[in-house]
Enzyme design. Structure first.
Site, short mmCIF file in Angstrom:
data_model
loop_
_atom_site.label_atom_id
_atom_site.label_comp_id
_atom_site.label_asym_id
_atom_site.label_seq_id
_atom_site.Cartn_x
_atom_site.Cartn_y
_atom_site.Cartn_z
N HIS A 231 0.85 -1.20 0.00
CA HIS A 231 0.00 0.00 0.00
C HIS A 231 0.88 1.25 0.00
O HIS A 231 1.81 1.38 0.81
CB HIS A 231 -0.91 0.02 1.22
CG HIS A 231 -1.77 1.25 1.32
ND1 HIS A 231 -2.72 1.56 0.37
CD2 HIS A 231 -1.80 2.26 2.24
CE1 HIS A 231 -3.31 2.70 0.71
NE2 HIS A 231 -2.76 3.14 1.83
N CYS A 313 -3.92 2.79 -4.95
CA CYS A 313 -3.21 3.63 -3.98
C CYS A 313 -2.04 4.37 -4.62
O CYS A 313 -1.79 5.54 -4.32
CB CYS A 313 -2.75 2.81 -2.78
SG CYS A 313 -1.76 1.36 -3.21
#
Length: 403
Positions: A231, A313
């Protein structure tokens, strides 16, 4: 530029392919534009000649590749049949090169420039991958196309998947381009959060390295794209004057496109910023800089933007960084937190369809930037080799700096 005439790819044998350099002609800007015009009218020979030129590693090769890529990536009702011809020609070339080199993935197996562009990150390769039906082969090509030096990709990564994660290299290419002329914001190279086999983080290493070379750092907003483990987040760091007591203060904003980051990761980031604040005060004192720093202000901005875009992301980090860079160029007093908060709030007002479209358009721009990096590098390598070949000095030095 001299280019080989190769046409009717599907009719060439491997032996004939290796003999195609016998007949050549000179490429000019006028010829390229003429071929583009006739290709758009559906002339198959012009399309194949553009492919021949696109295999080259000079500026004409890049321009021909861009022409083909642009036609494929911007379809209209009038160009659908032309796009089919382009894709067919690309795939025929790839299959012939595959047979000739006996390996679709290792460009170093052949010294022939005719093949190398088909086995390295290039716009031609993206067209080829669109047409290859086997998912397993797409995944193999993805490893090459994404130049996975950091081993970020899983075996199942598919470059052509519209919902895949962006890699470090893709994010770096895009951010370096948009920040190239920025005066009020600096973008640092994307990294992972933790140093392997250590409790240290790459962020604290970067921060400490900067203040040791310049105790007055940072003088402008610093942006750090960081991968926390599957992430991406964006860390903004700025030295401001606290209006309450007129003292300097480090202000850190952590932009997260999810709704939460996790207790351990938040604590690690807090520890890094607090430690940096102490190190900065120490370096300033050692260098007789008599300025007192307040305790740092650390803000976690959990934007919760990924309801419809679960793997975006990296794209959100790029878009958020671009917002900060562009707005601060217009107004250097703009606070990163305000810019990031407004950016997130605007995005959440879009419908799901609009969010998909924004994500798609950004990924397309990101892809173009990434592929252009390799296209430009190939051109530079080509001309550098020509220079070496035709120059006498035996000792040459070169250096590379990533900023």
């Amino acid at each position: 530029m001299m280019v080989t005439v190769v046409s009717n790819y599907c009719q060439l044998s491997q032996t004939q392919l290796s003999q195609t350099f016998a007949e050549k002609f000179t490429v000019t800007e006028e010829l390229l534009q003429s071929l583009k015009k006739t290709a758009l009218s559906g002339d198959e020979e012009s399309i194949e000649l553009l492919h021949n030129i696109a295999l080259g590693y000079d500026k004409f090769g890049k321009e021909a590749e861009d022409i083909l890529y642009h036609i494929v990536r911007t379809p209209t009702n009038e160009t659908l049949s032309i796009i089919r011809l382009i894709k067919n020609a690309c795939l025929k070339l790839y299959n012939l090169a595959h047979i000739a080199t006996n390996s679709p993935l290792k460009s170093h197996d052949s010294d022939d420039l005719l093949f190398k562009k088909l086995f390295s990150p290039s716009k031609l390769m993206t067209i080829i991958g669109d047409e290859i039906p086997l998912i397993s082969e797409k995944q193999s090509l993805s490893k090459v196309l994404l130049n996975d030096e950091n081993n970020e990709l899983s075996d199942g990564t598919n470059f052509w998947d519209k919902n895949r994660q962006l890699t470090t290299d893709e994010i770096a290419c895009y951010l370096q381009k948009i920040a190239a002329n920025a005066k009020n914001t600096q973008v640092n190279y994307p990294t992972g959060l933790y140093v392997p086999y250590s409790t240290r983080t790459h962020l604290e290493d970067a921060l400490n390295e900067n203040i040791k070379s310049d105790p007055s750092w940072p003088n402008e907003v610093q942006l750090f794209p960081i991968n926390t483990g599957g992430h991406w987040i964006l860390v903004s760091l700025q030295k401001i004057v606290n209006k309450k007591n007129n003292k300097l203060q480090i202000k850190c904003v952590i932009f997260n496109s999810l709704r939460a980051l996790g207790y351990d990761k938040e604590n690690s980031l807090k520890r890094v910023i607090n430690s940096f604040n102490s190190e900065l005060m120490g370096e300033m004192s050692n260098n007789n800089i008599k300025v007192h720093l307040n305790e740092p202000e650390i803000i976690f901005l959990h934007a919760d933007l990924q309801q419809y875009l679960s793997q975006s992301c990296g794209a959100f980090v790029c878009m958020a960084a671009q917002e900060v860079i562009e707005q601060r160029e217009s107004n250097s007093d703009s606070a990163p937190y305000t810019l990031l908060k407004n950016h997130a709030d605007r995005f959440k007002k879009y419908s799901a369809e609009e969010q998909y479209e924004i994500d798609f358009q950004h990924r397309l721009a990101n892809r173009n930037c990434y592929l252009d990096k390799y296209g430009d590098a190939n051109i530079n390598h080509y001309y550098r080799n020509l220079e070496i070949k035709h120059s006498q000095p035996k000792n040459r030095a070169s250096g590379k700096r990533v900023s």
